[in-house]
Scaffold this motif. Structure first.
Motif, short mmCIF file in Angstrom:
data_model
loop_
_atom_site.label_atom_id
_atom_site.label_comp_id
_atom_site.label_asym_id
_atom_site.label_seq_id
_atom_site.Cartn_x
_atom_site.Cartn_y
_atom_site.Cartn_z
N LYS B 5 0.83 -1.19 0.00
CA LYS B 5 0.00 0.00 0.00
C LYS B 5 0.87 1.25 0.00
CE LYS B 5 -4.20 -1.73 2.16
NZ LYS B 5 -3.92 -2.59 3.34
N GLU B 6 0.68 2.06 -1.03
CA GLU B 6 1.43 3.32 -1.16
C GLU B 6 2.90 3.11 -0.80
OE1 GLU B 6 -0.57 6.45 0.99
OE2 GLU B 6 -2.48 5.49 0.49
N ASP B 23 0.98 0.20 -5.40
CA ASP B 23 -0.21 -0.40 -4.81
C ASP B 23 -0.44 -1.71 -5.52
OD1 ASP B 23 -1.69 1.21 -2.75
OD2 ASP B 23 -1.22 2.77 -4.26
#
Ligand SMILES: Nc1ncnc2c1ncn2[C@@H]1O[C@H](COP(=O)(O)OP(=O)(O)OP(=O)(O)O)[C@@H](O)[C@H]1O
Ligand SMILES: [Mg+2]
Lengths: 252, 279
Positions: B5-6, B23
């Motif tokens: 995630k990110e 992502d």
């Protein structure tokens, strides 16, 4: 270096024996040879060394080692024969007397040198490095980290040699002449190559360290090894032989 | 199975991020192929999954990477290693032993596989990679391709849930490359092993992978089922990726309005496409 530590694969009873007994036996022989001054014992051990070569199927290798030792042996022989000047003179070189004592000491010295070097070198040729390190870790409680460091260092030698050859080939293609007769010139050409070799080696070692840890290096204990070294009858017999030799030398 | 995630990462000695704003979700049983140019960040992506980043290479780590719910930043690499098996780009460097047998035993023994199970696992791994006859050979004496198979065998013997491979066919001939991918596919199908593989040969990859991730300069430019991604073959060519020839052909046929089906992946499908076009 390469010839000395190389493992010679085979399936003789010497190959199959516990690595520990092979190493211990070599050490016992070393001690016996240091203690004794008896020519016959030293000659006997010499025959024993050759027998190890025969039974291990590496007689040729044993002869090669002997040939390698010859130069040092000759030098040692002459040196000792010249230095010792007690006893009856055997013959004269100019005014210098070479005595029987001197010749005997020299012969003992040379035999001792050979007898001490051969067994260990031969036994190592008959033992897989990994088996030896396994046995040392699980039985003698040598920390695995040290055993692994030593075996890895030996294992990486050919890898680095291949790297160096690759770099040298690349340089040769660019016109650098490595096949010069002049030793100093050759060294001067090879030394600068150590920098790229060092960089690629450091990278390799880094990857090696990661690969090793990701495969559970840190989880390993002394009981992890699935091949457990075990003393069997031949091992006890071999050790008995070694001990017997020491007793003999002390009694004589 | 794997969630990024990110996620961004810049090596401590790097001048710009090696990976940026990633992502990515990889589900259990996925078979993901990673492609991209040299320096795109493919190896770095594999490092993020097996925890080498941030544990061995310091740097700026943003966002999160979860493997089977475990945060890779907080989990020790050897703990993660029980889940994720890794095959590295440099074949020589990742070998730990002098003999093929010992190479496989190393991991099995370390992870405490019961001693009576070890022999069976060892034989199975050797057999699956087709190198049973190399068991007692010295690794030094093997060809690059054989070494690569040993590296794969050493990992599959451990039966990890996830296997990440960084260019495992780099030194293999076409037939052996196919063999490795067939093996990965059978692991994926029989054990549900999640596979993440970096591969230069896009044509080969497309025949086996279920999904593709295309990296360029540290970013994911495309991600999805193989056929979906192949639809944007133009974009791939722009970036400099070699698109399989059947796909180029397919694009051409679609552009000329001669064909309307899905992009072919296997030769059989290409044949069908051609028959349809010609009839
Ligand atoms: N240890 C490191 N330290 C600093 N920068 C690094 C390091 N490793 C990689 N990089 C940089 O990170 C970027 C991505 O590298 P990475 O090795 O992930 O690329 P790659 O896609 O695997 O390339 P290749 O196809 O050549 O293997 C590159 O710009 C590279 O220079
Ligand atoms: Mg790479």
């Amino acid at each position: 270096m390469k010839g000395l530590m190389n493992y010679f694969p085979g399936d003789t009873f010497l190959h199959r024996m516990d690595p520990r007994s092979k190493i211990l036996f070599s050490l016992l022989i070393c001690i016996a040879c240091f203690v004794t001054n008896d020519l016959y014992v030293l000659l006997g051990v010499f025959v024993l060394d050759l027998l190890i070569g025969v039974f291990g199927g590496i007689f040729k290798q044993a002869l090669k080692l002997l040939k390698g030792l010859l130069k040092i042996a000759v030098f040692l022989f002459i040196l000792q024969a010249l230095v010792v000047c007690t006893g009856e003179p055997a013959f004269y070189i100019g005014k210098l007397a070479i005595t029987w004592d001197g010749l005997k000491t020299a012969l003992l010295g040379v035999l001792r040198l050979i007898d001490i070097t051969l067994p260990l070198a031969l036994m190592i040729s008959l033992t897989r490095m990994s088996d030896l390190s396994n046995a040392m870790v699980s039985r003698w409680h040598v920390p695995y980290k040290y055993a692994f460091a030593v075996t890895s260092a030996i294992r990486f030698i050919p890898v680095f040699t291949t790297d160096l050859n690759g770099i040298m080939e690349a340089q040769t293609a660019r016109g650098v002449e490595f096949d010069t007769r002049n030793f100093f010139k050759k060294v001067g050409l090879i030394v600068p190559l150590c920098v790229p070799l060092l960089i690629s080696s450091v990278k390799k070692i880094e990857t090696a360290a990661m690969a090793v840890e990701l495969r559970g290096f840190n989880l390993r204990t002394k009981d992890s090894s699935s091949k457990v070294a075990k003393f069997r009858l031949p091992d006890y017999l071999l050790l008995l032989l070694g001990l017997g030799l020491i007793v003999l030398t002390v009694l004589l | 199975m794997i969630q990024m995630k990110e996620f961004s990462f810049q090596y401590a000695s790097g001048k710009r991020p090696a990976l940026k704003d990633i992502d990515l979700e990889i589900r259990p049983g996925d078979f993901v192929g990673v492609i991209g140019n040299s320096g795109a960040g493919k190896t770095t992506l594999t490092y993020a999954i097996n925890g080498i980043i941030p544990h061995y290479y310091p740097g700026d780590f943003y966002g999160s990477v979860l493997v089977d719910g475990m945060d890779t930043v907080e989990t020790k690499p050897e703990q993660l290693a029980g889940k994720v098996g890794s095959v590295f780009q440099d074949v020589d460097a990742q070998m730990v032993a002098s003999y093929v047998e010992d190479e496989l035993l190393f991991g099995l023994e370390n992870f405490g596989v019961p001693k009576d199970e070890i022999e069976g696992r060892l034989q199975e791994a050797l057999q699956r990679t087709g190198i049973s006859d190399l068991r007692y050979r010295e690794i030094e004496s093997l060809s690059g391709g054989q070494k690569q198979k040993v590296a794969v065998a050493a990992i599959i013997a451990l039966r990890p849930d996830v296997i990440v491979l960084d260019e495992p066919t780099g030194e293999l001939d076409p037939e052996s490359s196919e063999q490795i991918f067939r093996l990965l596919k059978s692991l994926n199908e029989t054990y549900g092993t999640t596979i993440v593989v970096v591969e230069q040969k896009v044509g080969l990859l497309c025949g086996y992978a279920k999904r593709l991730v295309l990296l360029d300069q540290g970013r994911i430019v495309m991600e999805g089922p193989v056929r979906e991604v192949l639809k944007s073959a133009d974009r791939m060519e722009e970036i400099g990726i070699h698109v399989p020839r059947v796909v180029s052909l397919y694009k051409e046929l679609v552009r000329k309005d001669l064909f309307h089906g899905a992009a072919p992946i296997h030769t059989a499908e290409a044949e069908k496409m051609m028959q349809e076009v010609l009839s």
